[in-house]
Design a protein around this motif. Structure first.
Motif, short mmCIF file in Angstrom:
data_model
loop_
_atom_site.label_atom_id
_atom_site.label_comp_id
_atom_site.label_asym_id
_atom_site.label_seq_id
_atom_site.Cartn_x
_atom_site.Cartn_y
_atom_site.Cartn_z
N PRO A 25 -14.27 -18.51 -40.28
CA PRO A 25 -13.98 -17.29 -39.38
C PRO A 25 -15.10 -16.99 -38.47
CG PRO A 25 -13.28 -17.06 -41.74
CD PRO A 25 -14.10 -18.21 -41.54
N THR A 26 -14.90 -16.66 -37.14
CA THR A 26 -15.98 -16.02 -36.40
C THR A 26 -15.48 -14.58 -36.32
OG1 THR A 26 -14.90 -16.43 -34.44
CG2 THR A 26 -16.06 -18.04 -34.99
N ILE A 27 -16.71 -13.78 -36.28
CA ILE A 27 -16.52 -12.24 -36.49
C ILE A 27 -17.42 -11.73 -35.14
CG2 ILE A 27 -17.00 -9.98 -37.48
CD1 ILE A 27 -16.69 -11.56 -40.09
N GLY A 28 -16.64 -11.23 -34.17
CA GLY A 28 -17.35 -11.02 -32.89
C GLY A 28 -17.93 -9.44 -32.68
N ILE A 29 -19.08 -9.44 -32.02
CA ILE A 29 -19.38 -8.09 -31.64
C ILE A 29 -19.90 -8.21 -30.18
CG2 ILE A 29 -21.74 -8.77 -33.00
CD1 ILE A 29 -21.80 -5.33 -32.81
N GLY A 30 -19.24 -7.73 -29.20
CA GLY A 30 -19.37 -7.90 -27.67
C GLY A 30 -19.29 -9.52 -27.51
N ALA A 31 -18.07 -9.91 -28.08
CA ALA A 31 -17.94 -11.73 -27.81
C ALA A 31 -16.28 -11.75 -27.67
CB ALA A 31 -18.32 -12.31 -29.06
N GLY A 32 -15.71 -10.83 -27.05
CA GLY A 32 -14.26 -10.89 -26.80
C GLY A 32 -13.52 -10.71 -27.86
N VAL A 33 -12.22 -11.09 -27.36
CA VAL A 33 -11.01 -10.71 -28.44
C VAL A 33 -10.47 -11.79 -29.28
CG1 VAL A 33 -8.95 -10.96 -26.87
CG2 VAL A 33 -9.07 -9.16 -28.73
N ASP A 34 -11.18 -13.27 -28.89
CA ASP A 34 -10.68 -14.22 -29.18
C ASP A 34 -11.07 -14.74 -30.75
OD1 ASP A 34 -8.45 -14.93 -27.58
OD2 ASP A 34 -9.99 -15.07 -26.22
N CYS A 35 -12.11 -13.84 -31.18
CA CYS A 35 -12.85 -14.36 -32.54
C CYS A 35 -11.69 -13.93 -33.49
CB CYS A 35 -13.99 -13.45 -32.67
SG CYS A 35 -15.40 -13.70 -31.35
N ASP A 36 -12.24 -14.53 -34.83
CA ASP A 36 -11.32 -14.32 -36.11
C ASP A 36 -11.23 -13.02 -36.68
OD1 ASP A 36 -10.23 -17.21 -36.14
OD2 ASP A 36 -12.34 -17.47 -36.46
N GLY A 37 -12.31 -12.16 -36.26
CA GLY A 37 -12.42 -10.69 -36.70
C GLY A 37 -13.34 -10.09 -35.53
N GLN A 38 -13.67 -8.90 -35.97
CA GLN A 38 -14.68 -7.82 -35.07
C GLN A 38 -15.55 -7.31 -35.89
OE1 GLN A 38 -14.97 -7.92 -31.74
NE2 GLN A 38 -13.18 -9.40 -31.63
N VAL A 39 -16.47 -6.89 -35.55
CA VAL A 39 -17.67 -5.89 -36.32
C VAL A 39 -18.31 -5.02 -35.09
CG1 VAL A 39 -19.60 -7.55 -36.24
CG2 VAL A 39 -19.76 -5.54 -37.80
N LEU A 40 -18.68 -3.76 -35.57
CA LEU A 40 -19.18 -2.86 -34.87
C LEU A 40 -20.28 -2.06 -35.73
CD1 LEU A 40 -16.81 -0.89 -32.43
CD2 LEU A 40 -18.63 -2.56 -31.71
N VAL A 41 -21.35 -1.59 -35.19
CA VAL A 41 -22.13 -0.42 -36.12
C VAL A 41 -21.46 0.81 -36.30
CG1 VAL A 41 -24.37 0.70 -35.87
CG2 VAL A 41 -24.30 -1.74 -35.20
N THR A 42 -21.13 1.12 -37.48
CA THR A 42 -20.33 2.52 -37.52
C THR A 42 -20.90 3.59 -36.92
OG1 THR A 42 -19.58 1.44 -39.69
CG2 THR A 42 -19.44 3.84 -39.33
N HIS A 43 -22.10 3.75 -36.75
CA HIS A 43 -22.61 4.97 -36.34
C HIS A 43 -22.57 4.87 -34.83
CE1 HIS A 43 -24.16 5.47 -40.30
NE2 HIS A 43 -24.98 6.39 -40.10
N ASP A 44 -22.41 3.71 -34.11
CA ASP A 44 -22.09 3.71 -32.78
C ASP A 44 -20.75 4.08 -32.51
OD1 ASP A 44 -24.58 2.86 -31.82
OD2 ASP A 44 -24.09 0.65 -32.04
N MET A 45 -19.59 3.45 -33.55
CA MET A 45 -18.26 3.46 -33.11
C MET A 45 -17.76 4.93 -33.27
SD MET A 45 -16.33 3.40 -35.93
CE MET A 45 -14.78 2.87 -35.58
N VAL A 46 -18.59 5.87 -34.19
CA VAL A 46 -18.04 7.18 -34.64
C VAL A 46 -18.90 8.02 -33.65
CG1 VAL A 46 -17.27 6.73 -36.76
CG2 VAL A 46 -19.41 7.44 -36.63
N GLY A 47 -19.87 7.81 -32.93
CA GLY A 47 -20.57 8.61 -32.04
C GLY A 47 -21.53 9.41 -32.75
N LEU A 48 -22.41 8.73 -33.84
CA LEU A 48 -23.30 9.45 -34.57
C LEU A 48 -24.76 9.25 -34.07
CD1 LEU A 48 -22.77 9.43 -38.53
CD2 LEU A 48 -23.04 11.38 -36.94
#
Ligand code: KIV
Length: 278
Positions: free
Chosen positions: A200-223
């Motif tokens: 599986p590939t897990i993308g961050i800034g790599a489009g929607v076609d990866c097998d998963g996605q990751v973000l830095v939590t503190h970024d996605m909740v605006g902390l």
């Protein structure tokens, strides 16, 4: 809740239900992430920037990563816990890398480690995997070496650079990685890599076609109030509501409207009377 395993994650390759991964650095956040059904809690070395206040990820140490990994492990029941190997913990010698990777499982209870790099780390990945430790790879924008990449920039934009990334992905799969983070690369290249590897590939800034996605939590909740990369979606603005709550507390303390009776402990009148005699 059944704890997820490496085979569970590998079985999600190509699955309609994609792998959701977020970073976690402490117990309360690990619990929330776990309770929300996130599949992988990544103790990212982004810890250095979003929690410890450094300006890059290079400064975080093995001891700091182990300390935070222990807290995240205590907070998770279902999610797989992956710990980032910090800069310098896997780059100087292969035996050193195996020893440090082992510490994440043995001393902190992580399920796997992640390290940055392509073909340059393939032998290291192979040795760690041979040592019985599952490894997640990480290619594209690799923040630990961002300076040599010319900053926090999208990678693989030329045909040659894209070819190199695609080859790196195959080399890392061969070396034994169970999954692969693709950071800040053009979406069509991530799609090609995802189609070319069986992990599986897990993308961050790599489009929607990866097998998963990751973000830095503190970024996605605006902390985090540093920079926000283009690929981040902010799902809430926690920083603002926390500052508002803290400001209200300060105000209520200053004008004696907190604590109220409901937050205070009473004393029986007869005991108060007795106290006078004492
Ligand atoms: O350290 C980190 O948070 C990461 C993610 C950005 C993948 O490596």
């Amino acid at each position: 809740m059944k704890k997820l395993t490496i085979p569970d994650i590998k079985a999600r390759k190509g699955d309609e239900s994609k792998i959701a991964m977020l970073t976690a650095y402490d117990y309360p956040w690990a619990r929330m992430i776990d309770q929300a059904g996130i599949d992988i809690a990544l103790v990212g070395d982004s810890l250095a920037m979003v929690v410890l206040g450094h300006t890059d990820t290079v400064s975080v140490t093995m001891e700091e990563m182990l300390h935070h990994t222990r807290a995240v492990v205590r907070g998770t029941e279902r999610a797989l816990v992956v710990a980032d190997m910090p800069f310098g913990s896997y780059n100087s010698s292969i035996p050193g890398a195996v020893k440090n990777a082992t510490r994440f499982l043995k001393e902190a209870g992580a399920d796997a480690v992640k390290l940055e790099g392509g073909r340059n780390v393939a032998d290291t990945v192979e040795a760690i995997v041979d040592g019985g430790i599952p490894v997640m790879g990480h290619i594209g924008l690799t923040p630990q070496t961002a300076t040599s990449l010319g900053g926090f920039k999208v990678q693989g934009k030329s045909a040659e650079a894209a070819r190199r990334l695609m080859d790196d992905a195959l080399v890392l799969e061969d070396a034994g990685c169970f999954s692969l983070v693709l950071e800040a690369i053009p979406a069509p290249i991530a799609e090609k890599i995802t189609a070319s590897v069986t992990i599986p590939t897990i993308g961050i800034g790599a489009g929607v076609d990866c097998d998963g996605q990751v973000l830095v939590t503190h970024d996605m909740v605006g902390l985090f109030d540093g920079f926000t990369p283009k690929f981040v979606k902010q799902y809430t603005q926690m920083r603002e509501s926390i500052i508002e709550a803290i400001g209200q507390y300060r105000h209520e303390v200053q004008n004696s409207t907190f604590p109220e009776q409901v937050h205070s402990f009473a004393m029986r009148p007869e005991e108060m009377e007795k106290l006078k005699d004492l």
